[in-house]
Motif scaffolding. Structure first.
Motif, PDB file in Angstrom:
ATOM      1  N   GLY A  29       0.819  -1.196   0.000  1.00  7.64           N
ATOM      2  CA  GLY A  29       0.000   0.000   0.000  1.00  7.64           C
ATOM      3  C   GLY A  29       0.858   1.254   0.000  1.00  7.64           C
ATOM      4  O   GLY A  29       2.089   1.199   0.083  1.00  7.64           O
ATOM      5  N   GLU A  31       1.268   5.274   1.619  1.00  5.47           N
ATOM      6  CA  GLU A  31       0.890   6.246   2.646  1.00  5.47           C
ATOM      7  C   GLU A  31       1.531   7.595   2.326  1.00  5.47           C
ATOM      8  O   GLU A  31       2.729   7.662   2.028  1.00  5.47           O
ATOM      9  CB  GLU A  31       1.366   5.801   4.024  1.00  5.47           C
ATOM     10  N   VAL A  33       1.995  11.268   4.215  1.00  8.80           N
ATOM     11  CA  VAL A  33       1.881  11.849   5.550  1.00  8.80           C
ATOM     12  C   VAL A  33       2.226  13.335   5.491  1.00  8.80           C
ATOM     13  O   VAL A  33       3.389  13.712   5.297  1.00  8.80           O
ATOM     14  CB  VAL A  33       2.802  11.122   6.548  1.00  8.80           C
ATOM     15  N   SER A  50      -2.576  13.998   3.714  1.00 10.23           N
ATOM     16  CA  SER A  50      -2.354  12.714   4.381  1.00 10.23           C
ATOM     17  C   SER A  50      -3.366  11.725   3.818  1.00 10.23           C
ATOM     18  O   SER A  50      -4.569  12.011   3.772  1.00 10.23           O
ATOM     19  CB  SER A  50      -2.522  12.841   5.892  1.00 10.23           C
ATOM     20  N   THR A  52      -4.024   7.250   3.061  1.00 12.13           N
ATOM     21  CA  THR A  52      -3.626   5.842   3.101  1.00 12.13           C
ATOM     22  C   THR A  52      -4.360   5.090   2.003  1.00 12.13           C
ATOM     23  O   THR A  52      -5.600   5.118   1.947  1.00 12.13           O
ATOM     24  CB  THR A  52      -3.952   5.211   4.466  1.00 12.13           C
ATOM     25  N   GLU A  54      -4.852   1.373   0.577  1.00 14.09           N
ATOM     26  CA  GLU A  54      -4.660  -0.009   1.006  1.00 14.09           C
ATOM     27  C   GLU A  54      -3.973  -0.838  -0.078  1.00 14.09           C
ATOM     28  O   GLU A  54      -4.135  -0.572  -1.273  1.00 14.09           O
ATOM     29  CB  GLU A  54      -6.009  -0.648   1.351  1.00 14.09           C
ATOM     30  N   TYR A  59      -7.197   2.881  -6.723  1.00 12.60           N
ATOM     31  CA  TYR A  59      -7.503   4.190  -6.147  1.00 12.60           C
ATOM     32  C   TYR A  59      -7.397   5.249  -7.232  1.00 12.60           C
ATOM     33  O   TYR A  59      -6.409   5.317  -7.956  1.00 12.60           O
ATOM     34  CB  TYR A  59      -6.525   4.510  -5.017  1.00 12.60           C
ATOM     35  N   ARG A  88       5.386   6.686   1.844  1.00 12.87           N
ATOM     36  CA  ARG A  88       5.791   5.331   2.195  1.00 12.87           C
ATOM     37  C   ARG A  88       5.107   4.323   1.292  1.00 12.87           C
ATOM     38  O   ARG A  88       3.944   4.483   0.924  1.00 12.87           O
ATOM     39  CB  ARG A  88       5.430   5.030   3.659  1.00 12.87           C
ATOM     40  N   GLY A  91       4.909   0.468   4.020  1.00 11.43           N
ATOM     41  CA  GLY A  91       5.344   0.878   5.342  1.00 11.43           C
ATOM     42  C   GLY A  91       6.718   1.493   5.418  1.00 11.43           C
ATOM     43  O   GLY A  91       7.138   1.942   6.490  1.00 11.43           O
ATOM     44  N   SER A  93       9.574   4.375   4.138  1.00  9.73           N
ATOM     45  CA  SER A  93       9.727   5.659   3.465  1.00  9.73           C
ATOM     46  C   SER A  93      10.550   5.497   2.193  1.00  9.73           C
ATOM     47  O   SER A  93      11.563   4.793   2.169  1.00  9.73           O
ATOM     48  CB  SER A  93      10.412   6.665   4.391  1.00  9.73           C
ATOM     49  N   THR A 213      -1.237  -2.492  -6.569  1.00  9.72           N
ATOM     50  CA  THR A 213      -1.942  -1.265  -6.193  1.00  9.72           C
ATOM     51  C   THR A 213      -1.901  -0.293  -7.367  1.00  9.72           C
ATOM     52  O   THR A 213      -0.826   0.068  -7.839  1.00  9.72           O
ATOM     53  CB  THR A 213      -1.288  -0.633  -4.956  1.00  9.72           C
TER      54      THR A 213
END
Length: 367
Positions: A29, A31, A33, A50, A52, A54, A59, A88, A91, A93, A213
């Motif tokens: 996924g 992310e 931030v 921000s 997320t 999945e 998306y 990220r 998970g 960076s 993804t």
């Protein structure tokens, strides 16, 4: 909503076999931030985003030109860097990781195929850069050509291909590297309607088959609603609302979102009677055209719980399975009404009608 139904139908269809993906493995996924990005002229591209996404999600980033969606895509790809925040994948960076080392591939609107290379060599290019052995490269390219149904184009050059064929080659070149994330920057916008529809279905099947993804950038709300698991609607560098196509269509939060999704019935609350004062603090309301009923004045039952307004038909737009009517109420408010009555019952401009709907179908909108 037809577009959601189409998506459900497509996702339940059996997908074509994709090379080396008998059982798809869901990929990482994404992310974001507190991501900020401004250009040298001071224009803010993204403002404290921000988000997320999945693993294995399709998306879509949806919004008008200049809202920041392509800049966001470029930062995930590594072509641009954020001024602040973190990005990220799975998970970890990826800031500071060069684009060619990220487990990300991009399909561009302009295809970006190498004109001096055959289709086989275009697709093979990424594997060659990874120093994959020639025999294995050939085997994987053959499998991808077959999976994308473009075997007959292996020895052709990009200039000899149609737009749809070029797009399939661009997808094959991106997918053969088995990225965790595939970025698609308005890849279908240059295609005609029929071919666009075909490739929408193809993209859906590819995404479900590979488990990759997908992050898809578009300004076409219908395209986003047909294809996406989740949609983020952007305006002025911010994501204004995110959700499934159903959630966004049934519960748009603001006037901007409702209008961008094509909901034309934006009404000032003060223009309607029978609306309880305590129903919402919002100053605007919307209602879906298919939730409104047109009745002849002499057949209106005036049921409790329904709002009734007298109006006159100003225009009629025949659309095959249904007809859209523009109806002007006595107070000057115009409503679009979608009617599926049999052909012999369809009304004509100039006729007076009663406009009937349930107050429960009115959706409050923030400014």
């Amino acid at each position: 909503m037809a577009s959601v139904a189409e998506r459900i139908f497509v996702s339940q269809e059996s997908s074509p076999e994709i090379p080396n993906k008998v059982q798809p493995h869901i990929k990482g996924g994404v992310e974001l931030v507190h991501v900020d990005k401004a250009f040298s002229n001071g224009l803010v591209a993204t403002d404290d985003i921000s988000l997320t996404i999945e693993p294995g999600c399709f998306y879509s980033l949806l919004g008008p030109s200049g809202c920041g969606k392509t800049t966001l895509l470029r930062m995930i790809a590594g072509f641009d860097s954020p001024d602040a925040g973190d990005i990220r994948i799975a998970g970890k960076s990826i800031l500071g990781t060069p684009a060619y080392r990220r487990s990300v591939n991009t399909v561009f609107q302009s295809y970006c195929l190498f004109p001096h290379m055959t289709i086989r060599k275009n697709i093979e290019f990424g594997l060659k850069m990874k120093r994959i052995q020639p025999l294995k490269r050939r085997q994987r390219v053959d499998e991808m050509l077959s999976g994308m149904q473009i075997e007959q184009l292996a020895d052709a050059y990009p200039a000899q291909l149609s737009g749809g064929q070029k797009q399939r080659v661009a997808l094959a070149r991106a997918l053969i590297n088995e990225p965790e994330v595939l970025l698609l920057d308005e890849p279908l916008s240059a295609l005609d309607a029929k071919l666009r529809r075909e490739l929408q279905i193809e993209l859906l099947r590819l995404q479900k088959s590979t488990g990759i993804t997908f992050i898809f950038v578009t300004h076409d709300q219908h395209e986003a609603m047909i294809m996406s698991d989740k949609i983020g609607i952007m305006q002025h560098g911010r994501i204004q609302q995110t959700g499934s196509a159903y959630e966004l269509y049934e519960h748009p939060r603001t006037v901007f979102i409702a209008r961008f999704l094509g909901l034309q019935n934006i009404i000032r609350k003060s223009a309607l009677t029978h609306i309880p004062a305590h129903s919402s603090s919002a100053h605007h309301l919307t209602i879906h055209p298919e939730r409104i009923t047109l009745l002849s004045p002499n057949e209106n039952p005036r049921e409790d719980g329904l709002s009734n307004y007298r109006g006159v038909i100003k225009d009629r737009l025949y659309k095959g399975a249904h007809t859209d009517y523009v109806v002007e109420l006595e107070n000057g408010v115009e409503l679009l009404v979608s009617d599926q009555s049999p052909l012999h019952q369809r009304r004509t401009p100039g006729m007076y009608v009663d406009v009937v709907f349930s107050m429960a179908d009115l959706i409050p909108l923030e400014e």
